[in-house]
Motif scaffolding. Structure first.
Motif, PDB file in Angstrom:
ATOM      1  N   CYS A   1      32.548  37.201  19.297  1.00  0.00           N
ATOM      2  CA  CYS A   1      31.841  36.000  18.827  1.00  0.00           C
ATOM      3  C   CYS A   1      30.342  36.204  19.071  1.00  0.00           C
ATOM      4  N   MET A   2      29.518  35.435  18.368  1.00  0.00           N
ATOM      5  CA  MET A   2      28.062  35.596  18.484  1.00  0.00           C
ATOM      6  C   MET A   2      27.419  34.250  18.811  1.00  0.00           C
ATOM      7  N   ARG A   3      26.654  34.207  19.917  1.00  0.00           N
ATOM      8  CA  ARG A   3      25.922  32.982  20.276  1.00  0.00           C
ATOM      9  C   ARG A   3      24.435  33.289  20.180  1.00  0.00           C
ATOM     10  N   ILE A   4      23.741  32.557  19.305  1.00  0.00           N
ATOM     11  CA  ILE A   4      22.300  32.775  19.121  1.00  0.00           C
ATOM     12  C   ILE A   4      21.557  31.788  20.020  1.00  0.00           C
ATOM     13  N   LEU A   5      20.748  32.327  20.937  1.00  0.00           N
ATOM     14  CA  LEU A   5      19.983  31.499  21.871  1.00  0.00           C
ATOM     15  C   LEU A   5      18.543  31.341  21.360  1.00  0.00           C
ATOM     16  N   PRO A   6      17.987  30.129  21.449  1.00  0.00           N
ATOM     17  CA  PRO A   6      16.688  29.827  20.829  1.00  0.00           C
ATOM     18  C   PRO A   6      15.525  30.711  21.289  1.00  0.00           C
ATOM     19  N   HIS A   7      15.511  31.114  22.577  1.00  0.00           N
ATOM     20  CA  HIS A   7      14.348  31.847  23.078  1.00  0.00           C
ATOM     21  C   HIS A   7      14.335  33.319  22.691  1.00  0.00           C
ATOM     22  N   HIS A   8      15.434  33.825  22.127  1.00  0.00           N
ATOM     23  CA  HIS A   8      15.479  35.249  21.783  1.00  0.00           C
ATOM     24  C   HIS A   8      14.711  35.575  20.502  1.00  0.00           C
ATOM     25  N   GLN A   9      14.752  34.655  19.516  1.00  0.00           N
ATOM     26  CA  GLN A   9      14.012  34.917  18.270  1.00  0.00           C
ATOM     27  C   GLN A   9      13.352  33.657  17.709  1.00  0.00           C
ATOM     28  N   ASN A  10      13.036  32.725  18.620  1.00  0.00           N
ATOM     29  CA  ASN A  10      12.339  31.499  18.230  1.00  0.00           C
ATOM     30  C   ASN A  10      13.086  30.739  17.130  1.00  0.00           C
ATOM     31  N   THR A  11      14.373  30.445  17.394  1.00  0.00           N
ATOM     32  CA  THR A  11      15.235  29.760  16.417  1.00  0.00           C
ATOM     33  C   THR A  11      15.882  28.541  17.069  1.00  0.00           C
ATOM     34  N   GLY A  12      16.801  27.916  16.336  1.00  0.00           N
ATOM     35  CA  GLY A  12      17.700  26.942  16.933  1.00  0.00           C
ATOM     36  C   GLY A  12      18.840  27.676  17.622  1.00  0.00           C
ATOM     37  N   GLY A  13      19.718  26.917  18.294  1.00  0.00           N
ATOM     38  CA  GLY A  13      20.902  27.512  18.917  1.00  0.00           C
ATOM     39  C   GLY A  13      22.069  27.483  17.927  1.00  0.00           C
ATOM     40  N   PHE A  14      22.951  28.487  18.008  1.00  0.00           N
ATOM     41  CA  PHE A  14      24.018  28.578  17.004  1.00  0.00           C
ATOM     42  C   PHE A  14      25.172  29.424  17.544  1.00  0.00           C
TER      43      PHE A  14
ATOM     44  N   THR B   1      23.647  25.790  33.203  1.00  0.00           N
ATOM     45  CA  THR B   1      23.394  26.691  34.339  1.00  0.00           C
ATOM     46  C   THR B   1      24.729  27.167  34.912  1.00  0.00           C
ATOM     47  N   GLU B   2      25.671  26.227  35.056  1.00  0.00           N
ATOM     48  CA  GLU B   2      27.000  26.547  35.608  1.00  0.00           C
ATOM     49  C   GLU B   2      27.783  27.483  34.690  1.00  0.00           C
ATOM     50  N   LEU B   3      27.680  27.265  33.371  1.00  0.00           N
ATOM     51  CA  LEU B   3      28.481  28.050  32.425  1.00  0.00           C
ATOM     52  C   LEU B   3      27.937  29.463  32.224  1.00  0.00           C
ATOM     53  N   LYS B   4      26.672  29.667  32.589  1.00  0.00           N
ATOM     54  CA  LYS B   4      26.060  31.009  32.518  1.00  0.00           C
ATOM     55  C   LYS B   4      26.108  31.621  31.110  1.00  0.00           C
ATOM     56  N   ILE B   5      25.809  30.806  30.102  1.00  0.00           N
ATOM     57  CA  ILE B   5      25.751  31.380  28.741  1.00  0.00           C
ATOM     58  C   ILE B   5      24.395  32.055  28.500  1.00  0.00           C
ATOM     59  N   VAL B   6      23.404  31.734  29.364  1.00  0.00           N
ATOM     60  CA  VAL B   6      22.067  32.328  29.250  1.00  0.00           C
ATOM     61  C   VAL B   6      21.968  33.457  30.274  1.00  0.00           C
ATOM     62  N   PRO B   7      21.455  34.645  29.860  1.00  0.00           N
ATOM     63  CA  PRO B   7      21.350  35.768  30.815  1.00  0.00           C
ATOM     64  C   PRO B   7      20.551  35.383  32.061  1.00  0.00           C
ATOM     65  N   GLU B   8      20.899  36.030  33.162  1.00  0.00           N
ATOM     66  CA  GLU B   8      20.256  35.729  34.441  1.00  0.00           C
ATOM     67  C   GLU B   8      18.741  35.933  34.345  1.00  0.00           C
ATOM     68  N   GLY B   9      17.998  34.987  34.915  1.00  0.00           N
ATOM     69  CA  GLY B   9      16.542  35.091  34.917  1.00  0.00           C
ATOM     70  C   GLY B   9      15.871  34.555  33.662  1.00  0.00           C
ATOM     71  N   GLU B  10      16.677  34.113  32.665  1.00  0.00           N
ATOM     72  CA  GLU B  10      16.092  33.648  31.397  1.00  0.00           C
ATOM     73  C   GLU B  10      16.220  32.140  31.187  1.00  0.00           C
ATOM     74  N   PHE B  11      16.841  31.435  32.147  1.00  0.00           N
ATOM     75  CA  PHE B  11      17.156  30.025  31.891  1.00  0.00           C
ATOM     76  C   PHE B  11      15.893  29.181  31.707  1.00  0.00           C
ATOM     77  N   GLU B  12      14.862  29.474  32.497  1.00  0.00           N
ATOM     78  CA  GLU B  12      13.623  28.702  32.382  1.00  0.00           C
ATOM     79  C   GLU B  12      12.992  28.899  30.999  1.00  0.00           C
ATOM     80  N   GLU B  13      12.989  30.148  30.549  1.00  0.00           N
ATOM     81  CA  GLU B  13      12.439  30.455  29.217  1.00  0.00           C
ATOM     82  C   GLU B  13      13.272  29.769  28.124  1.00  0.00           C
ATOM     83  N   PHE B  14      14.587  29.785  28.315  1.00  0.00           N
ATOM     84  CA  PHE B  14      15.507  29.101  27.385  1.00  0.00           C
ATOM     85  C   PHE B  14      15.156  27.618  27.277  1.00  0.00           C
ATOM     86  N   MET B  15      14.969  26.953  28.415  1.00  0.00           N
ATOM     87  CA  MET B  15      14.662  25.519  28.414  1.00  0.00           C
ATOM     88  C   MET B  15      13.268  25.240  27.836  1.00  0.00           C
ATOM     89  N   GLU B  16      12.315  26.092  28.143  1.00  0.00           N
ATOM     90  CA  GLU B  16      10.956  25.917  27.604  1.00  0.00           C
ATOM     91  C   GLU B  16      10.974  26.008  26.078  1.00  0.00           C
TER      92      GLU B  16
END
Length: 655
Positions: free
Chosen positions: A405-418, A49-64
């Motif tokens: 650089c590219m950071r793949i977040l799990p909730h964007h395409q139903n994947t792992g993080g990378f 949450t502090e590092l803000k790597i997840v776009p604003e408003g998406e953190f809950e979806e990211f964690m789910e």
């Protein structure tokens, strides 16, 4: 590297994020659950949450999404025409059968192709083991997947793990180093790309796949062997000090520089929480703080061995900037302009990712934050290093272009993080420019007590060997008596590269003969004292005592058939689809079971090893559209195919 570091590297070095010795239940069951474990870690949530790597408003979806099981993803492996045939079977038979299926009144979600993977050769499915058991059709589909995975036609590989090899842009002439290669799913992709043209048995390029863990090197060999390539070598070294190799260039010894390097480093693996449930309770910032130095050392060793103009992909299955952008920033700073981050945004259309960040903080495992190295107390200097922070000079930071650089977040395409970054080498590394030919500065004290600096090669390190002692690699000599009978029996063409044939013994009878490409032969001959080779080459012939009476003691091996076939001009029987079905479903069919054409060809041949060749008929679209070569044996009254049924039966299962 100290024992503690080496153990840590080994423990972390499952490249798809699985801790050594642990297998996720999900893997065994194509979708089994792990719901009983509490998926919660307050420190993890606070940190990101502090590092803000997840776009604003998406953190809950990211964690789910992190708490949801990871969909099973498969990649169709092998070389182009065969892979297309397997894809045809999957789409036209199995996927069609399950797409309108209902189980317990619920419509089944049909497998979907990964939008960004070329040619629809990668798919994902949410089918769980529970659902698979409830439908005979799904069970049949499941059995097909298991069977094809065992025979190597399909690879169970996490979606995000498929990204780094694609971004390397492999061409058949490229010399490739995979620095931390086990378990080998990415290595397999590299080999496939090298063999993009199946009509070229020996591409000019090769893959050297390395792993620090001796036992895991054998897992790597198993994965690579499925592809039957003469252009792969598996070696066993600590990636952070992997030896610099030499090759012979027009009679002169030269340093081997690689065109492409995959640097998929050991990491804390917090992008793998969806399948490695242990990470939830074990996660702490100290994992990334401990690994940061090792990751830099491996990456530095990689770029040192990269050719100018070459491309290195650095990747982790961690979302942590300490293991990601901080390592890339340190590497760019050390390079003094020799390296550049490439813009890979257009390379995989359809892939959703977040750009790299340019600002981050460092947190201790106790939860204390530091924004700058100047804030870190002396007592923490062994745990927290200056390279963990973003560069303080705004101009320097802007020039680095870390947003590439590219950071793949799990909730964007139903994947792992990378995390992945593509580096291009523009010039030799600065320390290599200052000390040409890799000579080290040595201070010399003269008789008149004045000091001067001269340059001398670094003292040779004695190679430490761990694990099993490997058999030697012995190439056939020009006049080896073993070869003329083979040459005559199979009527090998004059351009057959005999000097590329090797055995694994100095003494006694040669049991198996293997082949490597000309370029790998060059590497082997010039580095026997420098590197620990676990395996290389592809088996092409095996000794057969029955064969001696027919004029040749060596029968063809199925593993090397596609390497050998361009050179074999005798003992080939052309067969039809019906003939293949007979040969693969009957143990030792009589010659009379074959269709007339094949029967007549077989009658003209003496007993012994043969090639059974199926060539596609472009007019008959119901038949397989890829060429198939099988090793066989012409007996007195029968014909036999020496091939596991799984290895070729897939071709005919949908025709």
């Amino acid at each position: 590297m100290g024992r503690k570091n080496r153990n840590r590297q080994r423990a972390q070095q499952d490249r798809d994020g699985k801790p050594e010795g642990k297998r996720n239940r999900d893997d065994a069951g194509w979708g089994a659950g792990y719901s009983e474990i509490i998926k919660e870690n307050k420190l993890f949530e606070h940190y990101y949450t502090e590092l803000k790597i997840v776009p604003e408003g998406e953190f809950e979806e990211f964690m789910e999404t992190m708490r949801e099981p990871l969909p099973a993803t498969i990649r169709i492996t092998g070389y182009k025409s065969h892979a297309k045939e397997i894809l045809h079977t999957l789409k036209e038979k199995y996927f069609k059968e399950v797409q309108d299926l209902e189980v317990d009144g619920q419509k089944i979600e049909a497998p979907q192709p990964l939008s960004w993977y070329p040619d629809e050769l990668a798919w994902h499915t949410n089918l769980s083991r529970k659902i698979l058991r409830k439908s005979p059709l799904l069970e049949k589909f499941h059995q097909f997947l298991v069977s094809e995975t065992e025979s190597g036609n399909i690879s169970r590989q996490e979606a995000v793990s498929m990204i780094p090899p694609l971004l390397l842009k492999i061409e058949p002439q490229h010399k490739i180093l995979d620095m931390c290669a086990a378990p080998g799913s990415k290595t397999a992709q590299l080999i496939e790309m090298l063999h993009s043209d199946m009509d070229v048995p020996f591409p000019e390029g090769f893959v050297i796949a390395n792993d620090v863990d001796n036992k895991r090197c054998y897992l790597l060999v198993h994965q690579a062997k499925r592809l039957n390539s003469p252009c792969i070598m598996v070696v066993n070294h600590d990636a952070s000090s992997i030896p610099r190799l030499h090759i012979d260039q027009d009679g002169k010894k030269d340093v081997l520089f690689y065109d492409r390097i995959l640097c998929d480093v050991p990491c804390s693996g917090d992008g793998t929480m969806r399948k490695n449930i242990d990470v939830w309770k074990k996660w702490t910032t100290s994992n990334s703080l401990h690994l940061h130095g090792l990751q830099i050392r491996i990456a530095v060793r990689g770029v040192e061995q990269l050719a100018v103009g070459g491309r290195m992909v650095y990747s982790t299955c961690s979302l942590n900037p300490i293991e990601d952008e901080a390592v890339i920033a340190a590497l760019l700073e050390k390079s003094e302009g020799a390296l550049e981050l490439a813009d890979a945004s257009a390379d995989l259309p359809g892939l959703k990712y977040m750009p790299g960040i340019t600002s981050w903080k460092v947190m201790t495992k106790e939860g204390q934050w530091f924004s700058d190295w100047s804030e870190v107390p002396t007592s923490r200097h062994t745990q927290i290093r200056p390279t963990m922070f973003p560069p303080t000079d705004p101009e320097k930071l802007a020039n680095m272009k870390l947003e590439r650089c590219m950071r793949i977040l799990p909730h964007h395409q139903n994947t792992g993080g990378f995390f992945v970054a593509v580096l291009v080498k523009k010039a030799p590394m600065p320390w290599n420019r200052r000390y040409p030919k890799y000579l080290q500065p040595v201070t010399v004290l003269h008789v008149d007590m004045k000091c001067s600096v001269c340059y001398s090669p670094p003292p040779p390190k004695k190679m430490k060997l761990f694990g099993f002692k490997e058999d030697p690699f012995v190439f056939l000599t020009e006049d080896d008596p073993i070869f003329p009978p083979i040459q005559a029996f199979y009527n090998l063409s004059p351009d057959f590269p005999k000097m590329n044939v090797l055995t694994r013994t100095h003494e006694g009878k040669k049991r198996h003969l293997y082949m490597v490409s000309k370029e790998l032969r060059n590497v082997l001959l010039n580095n026997s004292e420098r590197m620990k080779v676990i395996n290389t080459g592809v088996k092409v012939w095996s000794r057969n005592t029955d064969g001696e009476q027919f004029g040749c003691a060596f029968r063809l091996a199925q593993e090397g058939i596609y390497t050998l076939c361009p050179y074999i001009r005798a003992r080939i029987i052309n067969i039809s689809v019906e003939d293949v079905k007979v040969l693969l479903t009957q143990e030792n069919p009589f010659l009379s079971k074959l269709e007339d054409d094949a029967h007549n060809q077989a009658k003209k041949l003496e007993m012994g090893s043969i090639v059974l060749r199926y060539l596609p008929d472009p007019q008959d679209l119901d038949a397989p559209q890829c060429p198939i070569d099988l090793c066989g044996w012409r007996g007195k009254t029968s014909l036999r195919a020496f091939v596991p049924r799984n290895d070729a039966l897939w071709v005919f299962s949908s025709h």
